[in-house]
Enzyme design. Structure first.
Site, PDB file in Angstrom:
ATOM      1  N   GLN A   1       0.423  -1.261  -0.318  1.00  0.00           N
ATOM      2  CA  GLN A   1      -0.197  -0.545  -0.452  1.00  0.00           C
ATOM      3  C   GLN A   1       0.975   1.354  -0.323  1.00  0.00           C
ATOM      4  O   GLN A   1       2.636   1.180  -0.039  1.00  0.00           O
ATOM      5  CB  GLN A   1      -0.537   0.337   1.430  1.00  0.00           C
ATOM      6  CG  GLN A   1      -0.459  -0.298   2.279  1.00  0.00           C
ATOM      7  CD  GLN A   1      -1.391  -0.833   3.580  1.00  0.00           C
ATOM      8  OE1 GLN A   1      -2.469  -1.061   3.718  1.00  0.00           O
ATOM      9  NE2 GLN A   1      -0.784  -2.100   4.588  1.00  0.00           N
TER      10      GLN A   1
ATOM     11  N   HIS B   1      -8.319   3.400  19.950  1.00  0.00           N
ATOM     12  CA  HIS B   1      -7.889   2.568  20.466  1.00  0.00           C
ATOM     13  C   HIS B   1      -8.243   2.435  21.903  1.00  0.00           C
ATOM     14  O   HIS B   1      -8.556   1.378  22.154  1.00  0.00           O
ATOM     15  CB  HIS B   1      -5.866   2.862  20.416  1.00  0.00           C
ATOM     16  CG  HIS B   1      -5.197   3.151  19.175  1.00  0.00           C
ATOM     17  ND1 HIS B   1      -5.234   4.027  18.825  1.00  0.00           N
ATOM     18  CD2 HIS B   1      -5.860   2.192  18.454  1.00  0.00           C
ATOM     19  CE1 HIS B   1      -5.079   4.154  17.132  1.00  0.00           C
ATOM     20  NE2 HIS B   1      -5.178   2.624  17.304  1.00  0.00           N
TER      21      HIS B   1
ATOM     22  N   GLU C   1       0.475  -8.328  11.746  1.00  0.00           N
ATOM     23  CA  GLU C   1       0.333  -6.503  10.665  1.00  0.00           C
ATOM     24  C   GLU C   1       1.007  -7.210   9.573  1.00  0.00           C
ATOM     25  O   GLU C   1       2.337  -7.685   9.325  1.00  0.00           O
ATOM     26  CB  GLU C   1       1.763  -5.905  11.093  1.00  0.00           C
ATOM     27  CG  GLU C   1       1.990  -4.881  10.175  1.00  0.00           C
ATOM     28  CD  GLU C   1       0.700  -3.942   9.960  1.00  0.00           C
ATOM     29  OE1 GLU C   1      -0.555  -4.114  10.470  1.00  0.00           O
ATOM     30  OE2 GLU C   1       0.455  -4.148   8.516  1.00  0.00           O
TER      31      GLU C   1
ATOM     32  N   GLY D   1      -2.925 -11.516   8.040  1.00  0.00           N
ATOM     33  CA  GLY D   1      -4.253 -12.008   9.034  1.00  0.00           C
ATOM     34  C   GLY D   1      -4.532 -13.093   8.893  1.00  0.00           C
ATOM     35  O   GLY D   1      -4.744 -13.889   9.633  1.00  0.00           O
TER      36      GLY D   1
ATOM     37  N   ASP E   1      -8.137  -4.812  13.770  1.00  0.00           N
ATOM     38  CA  ASP E   1      -7.780  -3.217  13.805  1.00  0.00           C
ATOM     39  C   ASP E   1      -7.617  -2.808  11.966  1.00  0.00           C
ATOM     40  O   ASP E   1      -5.304  -2.815  12.396  1.00  0.00           O
ATOM     41  CB  ASP E   1      -6.693  -3.267  14.398  1.00  0.00           C
ATOM     42  CG  ASP E   1      -6.818  -1.515  14.407  1.00  0.00           C
ATOM     43  OD1 ASP E   1      -4.988  -1.084  15.166  1.00  0.00           O
ATOM     44  OD2 ASP E   1      -6.498  -0.984  13.842  1.00  0.00           O
TER      45      ASP E   1
ATOM     46  N   PRO F   1      -5.383  -5.270   0.871  1.00  0.00           N
ATOM     47  CA  PRO F   1      -4.944  -6.330   1.543  1.00  0.00           C
ATOM     48  C   PRO F   1      -5.763  -6.279   2.957  1.00  0.00           C
ATOM     49  O   PRO F   1      -5.838  -7.909   3.521  1.00  0.00           O
ATOM     50  CB  PRO F   1      -3.817  -5.911   1.851  1.00  0.00           C
ATOM     51  CG  PRO F   1      -3.595  -4.344   1.793  1.00  0.00           C
ATOM     52  CD  PRO F   1      -4.584  -4.171   0.409  1.00  0.00           C
TER      53      PRO F   1
HETATM   54  N1  SAM Z   1      -7.339   2.089  12.925  1.00  0.00           N
HETATM   55  C1  SAM Z   1      -7.259   2.130  11.638  1.00  0.00           C
HETATM   56  C2  SAM Z   1      -9.055   2.305  11.028  1.00  0.00           C
HETATM   57  O1  SAM Z   1      -9.557   2.343  11.927  1.00  0.00           O
HETATM   58  O2  SAM Z   1      -8.784   1.885   9.614  1.00  0.00           O
HETATM   59  C3  SAM Z   1      -6.847   1.132  11.048  1.00  0.00           C
HETATM   60  C4  SAM Z   1      -5.014   1.639  11.561  1.00  0.00           C
HETATM   61  S1  SAM Z   1      -3.975   0.180  11.483  1.00  0.00           S
HETATM   62  C5  SAM Z   1      -2.880   1.437  10.557  1.00  0.00           C
HETATM   63  C6  SAM Z   1      -4.475  -0.728   9.879  1.00  0.00           C
HETATM   64  C7  SAM Z   1      -3.779  -1.952   9.105  1.00  0.00           C
HETATM   65  O3  SAM Z   1      -3.571  -2.817   8.890  1.00  0.00           O
HETATM   66  C8  SAM Z   1      -2.386  -1.334   8.181  1.00  0.00           C
HETATM   67  O4  SAM Z   1      -1.339  -1.531   9.707  1.00  0.00           O
HETATM   68  C9  SAM Z   1      -2.198  -2.689   7.385  1.00  0.00           C
HETATM   69  O5  SAM Z   1      -1.473  -3.165   6.825  1.00  0.00           O
HETATM   70  C10 SAM Z   1      -3.304  -3.968   8.157  1.00  0.00           C
HETATM   71  N2  SAM Z   1      -3.217  -4.464   7.289  1.00  0.00           N
HETATM   72  C11 SAM Z   1      -4.197  -4.279   6.363  1.00  0.00           C
HETATM   73  N3  SAM Z   1      -4.760  -5.851   5.817  1.00  0.00           N
HETATM   74  C12 SAM Z   1      -3.758  -7.148   6.701  1.00  0.00           C
HETATM   75  C13 SAM Z   1      -3.695  -8.259   6.749  1.00  0.00           C
HETATM   76  N4  SAM Z   1      -4.640  -8.640   5.778  1.00  0.00           N
HETATM   77  N5  SAM Z   1      -3.428  -8.903   7.594  1.00  0.00           N
HETATM   78  C14 SAM Z   1      -3.093  -7.961   8.485  1.00  0.00           C
HETATM   79  N6  SAM Z   1      -2.430  -6.510   8.707  1.00  0.00           N
HETATM   80  C15 SAM Z   1      -3.205  -6.235   7.474  1.00  0.00           C
END
Ligand code: SAM
Length: 285
Positions: free
Chosen positions: A35, A66, A110, A143, A160, A167
Site C-alpha cells: 500500500q 484505541h 501485521e 492476518g 484493527d 490487503p
Molecule cells: N485505525 C485504522 C482504521 O480504523 O482504519 C486501522 C489502523 S492500522 C494502520 C490498519 C493496519 O491493517 C495497517 O497497518 C495494514 O497494513 C494492516 N492490514 C491490512 N490488511 C491486513 C492483513 N490482511 N493482515 C494483517 N494486517 C493487515
C-alpha cells in the site's frame, strides 16, 4: 488522491464524500509492496497516517478508537490474559492492550512491516514503546493466513484493519470470521473495525450477518472518531460468553483495579456504546 489538491490530502474512501486535510508538512510518502504510506502534519489533528489515501489514525483523536477497541472487550471479559491484534501496524492498539498488567501476552499480526517501521519513527506517540514490551509478539504476515493456520487461543481478538479494500479485504469474509471463532478461548471476545455506519452500512451488515451465524452474542458498539467522517463508527462484537452482561459496578471495579487513565473510555461510556440508534440497529440482520 493526495495530488488532486496541492497542499491538501484528499481521502477518496467514499464514492460521494471526500475528506480534505491541509498538509502542513508531508513527513513521509512511499509505497510498500502492499500500500501507499503517507504521514502528513495537520494543525487540527497533528500527524496523520494514511494508507492508500484513507485516514488510518491521527495523533489528535486516535485515543478514542484505541481505547474503545481495546478496553471494552478486555474489561468486559475480566480475565483476558492473551490478546490477538490483527493489523494495528501503528502500535496504538498494542499500546492500549499492554496497559493492562493482567494481559500476559499480545500477538500482533501485521501484513506490512513498513507500517510498523515508519510508525515507530514518524508516529512514536502511538506505540509509546509498545513494540519493545516483552509481552508483545509481532508477526509480519497476512492476518487471514495466521487465523487459519495458528493453533493458539486468545481471550480477546481485535481486528484493527484498514477498510475492506486491498490487503484488508480478506479480513471481512465469513471464512476469516469462522477461523477467528476457532481461535477464541472459552468466553473469548472478537471485536472488529467496521467503519462509519452511515457511510459503510453494508460493511457492518455483512459482518453482523456472519457474526449472527457464528456467535451466541453478536452486536456492535459505537464511538465517534472525528477523523473518521460521517458519524459514529461501529465495532463488531462477537462472543459465546457472557462478557457483554458485565454490569456497571463490575466494570467500575475492574477499571479502577486496572489503574487506567483514559481520555474517552469510561465504564459508563462502555455500556452506553452498545445502545444503538435506529439507523444503526436497522443495519443488523
Ligand atoms: N485505525 C485504522 C482504521 O480504523 O482504519 C486501522 C489502523 S492500522 C494502520 C490498519 C493496519 O491493517 C495497517 O497497518 C495494514 O497494513 C494492516 N492490514 C491490512 N490488511 C491486513 C492483513 N490482511 N493482515 C494483517 N494486517 C493487515
Amino acid at each position: 488522491m493526495a495530488d488532486e489538491m496541492p497542499g491538501w490530502s484528499v481521502e477518496t474512501l467514499h464514492a460521494d464524500y471526500r475528506l480534505c486535510l491541509r498538509e502542513g508538512r508531508v513527513l513521509y510518502d512511499s509505497k510498500t509492496e502492499h500500500q501507499r504510506l503517507r504521514v502528513i502534519e495537520n494543525d487540527s489533528f497533528g500527524r496523520i497516517l494514511t494508507l492508500d489515501d484513507a485516514v488510518q489514525t491521527t495523533e489528535g483523536d486516535e485515543f478514542i478508537y484505541h481505547e474503545m477497541m481495546a478496553h471494552t472487550p478486555i474489561l468486559a471479559h475480566g480475565a483476558a490474559r492473551r490478546v490477538l491484534i490483527i493489523g494495528g501496524g501503528d502500535g496504538g492498539m498494542a499500546r492500549e492492550a499492554l496497559r493492562h498488567d493482567s494481559v500476559e501476552h499480545v500477538t500482533m499480526v501485521e501484513i506490512d512491516a513498513g507500517v510498523v517501521e515508519f510508525s515507530k519513527k514518524y508516529l512514536p506517540t502511538l506505540s509509546q514503546g509498545a513494540f519493545d514490551d516483552k509481552r508483545l509478539n509481532l508477526v509480519i504476515a497476512d492476518g487471514a493466513d495466521f487465523m487459519r493456520e495458528s493453533g493458539d487461543r486468545f481471550d480477546v481478538i481485535i481486528v484493527d484493519s484498514t477498510d475492506p479494500v486491498g490487503p484488508s479485504e480478506v479480513l471481512f469474509t465469513d471464512t476469516f470470521y469462522g477461523h477467528a471463532r476457532r481461535r477464541l478461548a472459552e468466553g473469548g471476545v472478537l471485536v472488529t473495525q467496521n467503519g462509519v455506519a452511515y457511510l459503510q452500512g453494508e460493511e457492518l451488515t455483512n459482518t453482523m450477518r456472519a457474526f449472527k451465524a457464528l456467535f451466541a452474542d453478536w452486536t456492535c458498539y459505537l464511538a465517534t472518531v472525528p477523523s473518521y467522517v460521517g458519524g459514529p463508527m461501529a465495532f463488531g462484537w462477537g462472543t459465546d460468553g457472557a462478557a457483554r452482561q458485565t454490569d456497571l459496578a463490575t466494570l467500575r471495579a475492574r477499571f479502577k483495579a486496572a489503574g487506567l487513565t483514559t481520555r474517552y473510555y469510561t465504564p459508563e461510556v462502555h455500556l452506553a456504546a452498545f445502545a444503538l440508534p435506529g439507523y444503526v440497529a436497522r443495519l443488523l440482520p
